[in-house]
Design a protein around this motif. Structure first.
Motif, mmCIF file in Angstrom:
data_model
loop_
_atom_site.group_PDB
_atom_site.id
_atom_site.type_symbol
_atom_site.label_atom_id
_atom_site.label_comp_id
_atom_site.label_asym_id
_atom_site.label_seq_id
_atom_site.Cartn_x
_atom_site.Cartn_y
_atom_site.Cartn_z
ATOM 1 N N PRO A 34 0.836 -1.209 0.000
ATOM 2 C CA PRO A 34 0.000 0.000 0.000
ATOM 3 C C PRO A 34 0.867 1.255 0.000
ATOM 4 C CG PRO A 34 -0.764 -1.572 1.651
ATOM 5 C CD PRO A 34 0.535 -2.089 1.146
ATOM 6 N N GLY A 35 0.492 2.223 -0.828
ATOM 7 C CA GLY A 35 1.223 3.481 -0.866
ATOM 8 C C GLY A 35 2.449 3.469 -1.744
ATOM 9 N N VAL A 36 2.719 2.361 -2.437
ATOM 10 C CA VAL A 36 3.916 2.297 -3.279
ATOM 11 C C VAL A 36 3.722 3.094 -4.566
ATOM 12 C CG1 VAL A 36 3.332 0.252 -4.635
ATOM 13 C CG2 VAL A 36 5.717 0.696 -4.038
ATOM 14 N N GLY A 37 2.474 3.423 -4.894
ATOM 15 C CA GLY A 37 2.211 4.230 -6.082
ATOM 16 C C GLY A 37 1.781 3.418 -7.283
ATOM 17 N N MET A 65 -2.602 -15.556 -13.981
ATOM 18 C CA MET A 65 -3.566 -15.098 -14.987
ATOM 19 C C MET A 65 -2.960 -14.075 -15.938
ATOM 20 S SD MET A 65 -6.037 -12.380 -12.987
ATOM 21 C CE MET A 65 -6.715 -13.605 -11.891
ATOM 22 N N VAL A 66 -1.674 -13.731 -15.761
ATOM 23 C CA VAL A 66 -1.037 -12.732 -16.619
ATOM 24 C C VAL A 66 0.198 -13.334 -17.280
ATOM 25 C CG1 VAL A 66 -1.871 -10.781 -15.272
ATOM 26 C CG2 VAL A 66 0.308 -11.843 -14.669
ATOM 27 N N ASP A 67 0.646 -12.657 -18.327
ATOM 28 C CA ASP A 67 1.848 -13.111 -19.030
ATOM 29 C C ASP A 67 3.105 -12.704 -18.273
ATOM 30 O OD1 ASP A 67 0.122 -13.992 -21.043
ATOM 31 O OD2 ASP A 67 0.186 -12.039 -22.035
ATOM 32 N N MET A 68 3.056 -11.534 -17.631
ATOM 33 C CA MET A 68 4.227 -11.014 -16.914
ATOM 34 C C MET A 68 3.768 -10.414 -15.593
ATOM 35 S SD MET A 68 7.056 -8.267 -18.248
ATOM 36 C CE MET A 68 8.692 -8.220 -17.499
ATOM 37 N N PHE A 69 4.441 -10.816 -14.507
ATOM 38 C CA PHE A 69 4.094 -10.335 -13.177
ATOM 39 C C PHE A 69 5.144 -9.319 -12.746
ATOM 40 C CE2 PHE A 69 4.217 -10.869 -8.444
ATOM 41 C CZ PHE A 69 3.008 -10.248 -8.208
ATOM 42 N N THR A 70 4.690 -8.092 -12.461
ATOM 43 C CA THR A 70 5.591 -6.989 -12.104
ATOM 44 C C THR A 70 5.311 -6.559 -10.670
ATOM 45 O OG1 THR A 70 5.612 -6.235 -14.398
ATOM 46 C CG2 THR A 70 6.347 -4.680 -12.725
ATOM 47 N N LEU A 71 6.381 -6.424 -9.900
ATOM 48 C CA LEU A 71 6.266 -5.999 -8.499
ATOM 49 C C LEU A 71 6.786 -4.581 -8.365
ATOM 50 C CD1 LEU A 71 5.743 -6.641 -5.475
ATOM 51 C CD2 LEU A 71 8.102 -7.450 -5.361
ATOM 52 N N LEU A 72 5.980 -3.695 -7.751
ATOM 53 C CA LEU A 72 6.390 -2.325 -7.479
ATOM 54 C C LEU A 72 6.804 -2.208 -6.016
ATOM 55 C CD1 LEU A 72 4.706 -1.868 -10.164
ATOM 56 C CD2 LEU A 72 4.283 0.424 -9.285
ATOM 57 N N VAL A 73 7.960 -1.618 -5.778
ATOM 58 C CA VAL A 73 8.452 -1.404 -4.414
ATOM 59 C C VAL A 73 8.824 0.061 -4.267
ATOM 60 C CG1 VAL A 73 9.291 -3.770 -4.162
ATOM 61 C CG2 VAL A 73 10.820 -2.032 -5.071
ATOM 62 N N ALA A 74 8.847 0.513 -3.024
ATOM 63 C CA ALA A 74 9.178 1.911 -2.742
ATOM 64 C C ALA A 74 10.555 1.977 -2.093
ATOM 65 C CB ALA A 74 8.128 2.530 -1.813
ATOM 66 N N PRO A 75 11.343 3.007 -2.390
ATOM 67 C CA PRO A 75 12.665 3.126 -1.757
ATOM 68 C C PRO A 75 12.558 3.669 -0.347
ATOM 69 C CG PRO A 75 12.281 4.979 -3.209
ATOM 70 C CD PRO A 75 11.088 4.070 -3.357
ATOM 71 N N GLY A 76 13.535 3.334 0.456
ATOM 72 C CA GLY A 76 13.619 3.903 1.787
ATOM 73 C C GLY A 76 12.527 3.490 2.729
ATOM 74 N N ALA A 77 11.857 2.355 2.433
ATOM 75 C CA ALA A 77 10.762 1.921 3.310
ATOM 76 C C ALA A 77 11.277 1.107 4.482
ATOM 77 C CB ALA A 77 9.746 1.102 2.519
ATOM 78 N N ASP A 103 8.614 -11.235 -12.486
ATOM 79 C CA ASP A 103 9.412 -11.211 -13.709
ATOM 80 C C ASP A 103 10.123 -9.881 -13.875
ATOM 81 O OD1 ASP A 103 8.462 -13.815 -14.625
ATOM 82 O OD2 ASP A 103 6.550 -12.818 -14.929
ATOM 83 N N LEU A 104 9.648 -8.856 -13.169
ATOM 84 C CA LEU A 104 10.253 -7.523 -13.220
ATOM 85 C C LEU A 104 9.934 -6.805 -11.917
ATOM 86 C CD1 LEU A 104 11.640 -5.173 -14.772
ATOM 87 C CD2 LEU A 104 9.378 -4.589 -15.667
ATOM 88 N N ILE A 105 10.932 -6.117 -11.364
ATOM 89 C CA ILE A 105 10.742 -5.323 -10.142
ATOM 90 C C ILE A 105 11.043 -3.870 -10.478
ATOM 91 C CG2 ILE A 105 11.530 -4.904 -7.781
ATOM 92 C CD1 ILE A 105 12.164 -7.826 -7.526
ATOM 93 N N LEU A 106 10.087 -2.996 -10.168
ATOM 94 C CA LEU A 106 10.247 -1.575 -10.430
ATOM 95 C C LEU A 106 10.306 -0.818 -9.098
ATOM 96 C CD1 LEU A 106 7.683 -1.086 -13.351
ATOM 97 C CD2 LEU A 106 10.143 -1.494 -13.499
ATOM 98 N N VAL A 107 11.379 -0.064 -8.900
ATOM 99 C CA VAL A 107 11.517 0.765 -7.700
ATOM 100 C C VAL A 107 10.896 2.120 -8.029
ATOM 101 C CG1 VAL A 107 13.100 1.706 -5.991
ATOM 102 C CG2 VAL A 107 13.640 -0.452 -7.128
ATOM 103 N N GLN A 151 17.510 -0.747 -5.434
ATOM 104 C CA GLN A 151 17.760 -1.472 -6.685
ATOM 105 C C GLN A 151 18.920 -2.444 -6.522
ATOM 106 O OE1 GLN A 151 18.957 1.048 -9.916
ATOM 107 N NE2 GLN A 151 18.815 -0.564 -11.453
ATOM 108 N N ILE A 152 19.988 -2.003 -5.862
ATOM 109 C CA ILE A 152 21.161 -2.871 -5.646
ATOM 110 C C ILE A 152 20.789 -4.049 -4.754
ATOM 111 C CG2 ILE A 152 23.453 -2.966 -4.606
ATOM 112 C CD1 ILE A 152 23.803 -0.027 -5.454
ATOM 113 N N GLU A 153 20.019 -3.786 -3.684
ATOM 114 C CA GLU A 153 19.661 -4.848 -2.743
ATOM 115 C C GLU A 153 18.788 -5.909 -3.417
ATOM 116 O OE1 GLU A 153 17.864 -2.917 0.551
ATOM 117 O OE2 GLU A 153 19.756 -2.287 1.447
#
Length: 564
Positions: free
Chosen positions: A271-274, A386-398, A414-418, A433-435
């Protein structure tokens, strides 16, 4: 006369002799003096040369001493280098011998592998030959069957067209018009009802891209009413026939990349990651590339009304107003994994309406308790199925960048977006991103040949969106190149089939009249500790199965008795 001359000469010589002696004596003294002077000068010069010679001798002695010292040092250095050389030579010889032995072993193994490969290749060629022969035989049979089926189909379609005209003529304007027994029988032959005819009209509007028809269709599949469930299955059957028919829908033209069967992308995050902000920015970016975007935003459900709490349309104002976008917020209604129960069917409807990119936003991790439990214990989450590609959104400094590892959600990505990688959070975003990149090195990838990437993005500054899209297209291209997309979706459909079987059994169990009457008593017994919960469950299930069997037998004997 001659004798006189001699005596005169003698007298003259005798007179001159003393004078010559004096002159000679003086000349000898001068010469002696000069000789003494020259000797003194030579002695002086000899003294100076002797001193210089002495200095030269001393210098030579010093140089000889220095030469001896350097010669001794050089000898010692030469000896030391000789010892080192011999040691290195010995080590190199040992290593060369070891490498030669390894090379010999590898050559032996290579020969064995080549032999095994040759045998396997011959076996594979034999299998291919047999398979080709079998395929040729099957093709001949299929050609014959196709011709026969085409003839039968044409005849059947002709009869069906006439019967559809009869049904449509009688039922189009008046729901209460009665049909003759003959026409009813004809419609029953083709399993056609008034519901089916109305769904044909809805289907026509859907495939023509009508947004109202799409909204009505999704509402239909989300409904829990029995008649609506029947109608939705008929509508979905029409869509599946169209997709697998002789004239399937064509890919959208004018886009930067063509997706013949659409591209389904799942998005999840805390929640709140945007997520909603990213989807609006990303959706508008895709529209600018010529795509039509559908967003199925699944929100937490109200515990009182069951409806959506957040309403993503209010947070995607720009995207939801665009003609090439369709945003549909749906309540999760307590479904597993933060997705609505019928999201899979909604994806199929959006694809049929011409939306080539479908984004599925799930309930945030932490907003859905069941998503955490399922991801932790079963290592899976429905949205990834149910999807072709699963993308995880994370927030920095949490402060919890690797918390997802415990939930098992990172290993499914399959992809992580900061997200929010701008301003003061640019530094923490790089650190996150490095972690995550380091953590992913220890995780087995979900798709062979694809290693998940971690990219920074900023929805507010619209930065990194293009790189994220290029990565998504690269992943889709890998699946398409390997012909794995259809296989992946088929496997997903089988998983959802069993999930829906489970949901259907659970719904029938809770709505069964016999079970409803038994549950309060068994709950009381379990609450009082008179029986265990397992015993109560077995009793209820036995009663449910027995009741279903009795009603099924009664329905076969007497068609007027409704089956469960």
């Amino acid at each position: 006369m001659p004798p006189k001359k001699k005596s005169a000469k003698k007298k003259a010589d005798a007179k001159a002799a003393p004078e010559n002696e004096e002159t000679i004596e003086m000349g000898l003294e001068d010469k002696l003096l000069k000789a003494h002077l020259e000797i003194s000068s030579l002695q002086h010069e000899l003294g100076k040369h002797t001193a210089v010679l002495q200095e030269q001798r001393q210098r030579i002695e010093q140089l000889e001493e220095m030469l001896d010292i350097k010669t001794q040092d050089r000898i010692e250095l030469t000896l030391d280098m000789s010892r080192q050389y011999k040691t290195m030579q010995s080590e190199m010889i040992s290593k060369v011998n070891a490498l030669e032995k390894q090379v010999l072993d590898l050559k032996t193994k290579l020969a064995q592998v080549q032999t095994a490969y040759g045998e396997a290749r011959r076996l594979h060629e034999n299998i291919l030959t047999e398979k080709d022969a079998l395929l040729e035989e099957q093709n001949m049979k299929m050609t014959y069957m196709t011709n026969e089926f085409e003839t039968m189909l044409n005849e059947t379609l002709g009869r069906m067209s006439r019967k559809l005209e009869i049904a449509s003529q009688r039922w189009k304007d008046n729901d209460q018009v009665a049909l003759s027994e003959t026409n009813v029988k004809r419609l029953e032959d083709f399993q056609l009802t008034r519901i089916a005819l109305s769904k044909i009209e809805l289907f026509d509007g859907l495939v023509s891209g009508d947004r109202a028809s799409l909204a009505r269709s999704i509402t239909l599949v989300e409904s829990l009413r029995e008649d609506h469930r029947l109608e939705s299955q008929q509508l979905l059957s029409l869509i599946l026939r169209r997709e697998h028919g002789s004239a399937p829908p064509q890919p959208r033209t004018g886009a930067d990349t063509a997706f013949p069967s659409g591209f389904r992308i799942g998005l999840s995050g805390a929640p709140g990651v945007g997520k909603s902000s990213f989807i609006e920015t990303f959706g508008m970016f895709l529209i600018s590339k010529g795509h039509k975007v559908a967003v199925l935003a699944v929100d937490p459900s109200s515990s009182r009304t069951g409806g959506s709490l957040l309403g993503d349309k209010t947070r995607m104002t720009e995207l939801s107003r665009h003609d090439d976008a369709y945003v549909r917020p749906s309540p999760s209604s307590g479904s597993l994994g933060g997705v609505a129960r019928n999201t899979n069917e909604a994806i199929l409807l959006c694809s049929a309406a011409g939306y080539d990119i479908i984004l599925v936003e799930t309930v945030g991790v932490g907003q859905s308790e069941t998503m955490q439990v399922r991801a932790l214990h079963h290592r899976t989450t429905p949205v990834a199925d149910m999807v072709d590609m699963f993308t995880l959104l994370v927030a920095p400094g949490a402060g919890d960048e690797l918390q997802g590892m415990k939930k098992g959600i990172v290993e499914l990505s399959d992809l992580i977006l900061v997200n929010k990688a701008d301003g003061e959070l640019a530094g923490p975003a790089r650190l996150a991103q490095i972690e995550y990149t380091s953590a992913l090195k220890f995780i087995m990838p979900m798709t062979e040949g694809w290693y998940p990437k971690v990219l920074p993005v900023s929805s507010h500054q619209r930065e990194g969106i293009d790189k994220a899209w290029e990565t998504m297209k690269e992943y889709y291209g890998l699946l398409a190149e390997r012909n794995e997309l259809a296989a992946k979706r088929g496997a997903q459909q089988k998983k959802w089939m069993w999930r829906q079987i489970t949901d259907e059994l659970h719904w029938r169990l809770r709505t069964d009249p016999n079970v409803k009457g038994m549950v309060p008593e068994f709950e009381r017994l379990v609450d009082n500790g008179e029986i265990t919960s397992g015993q109560a469950a077995e009793e209820i299930l036995d009663a449910f199965i027995s009741g279903q069997s009795l009603r099924g037998s009664a329905a076969q004997k007497n068609p007027s008795v409704p089956a469960a």
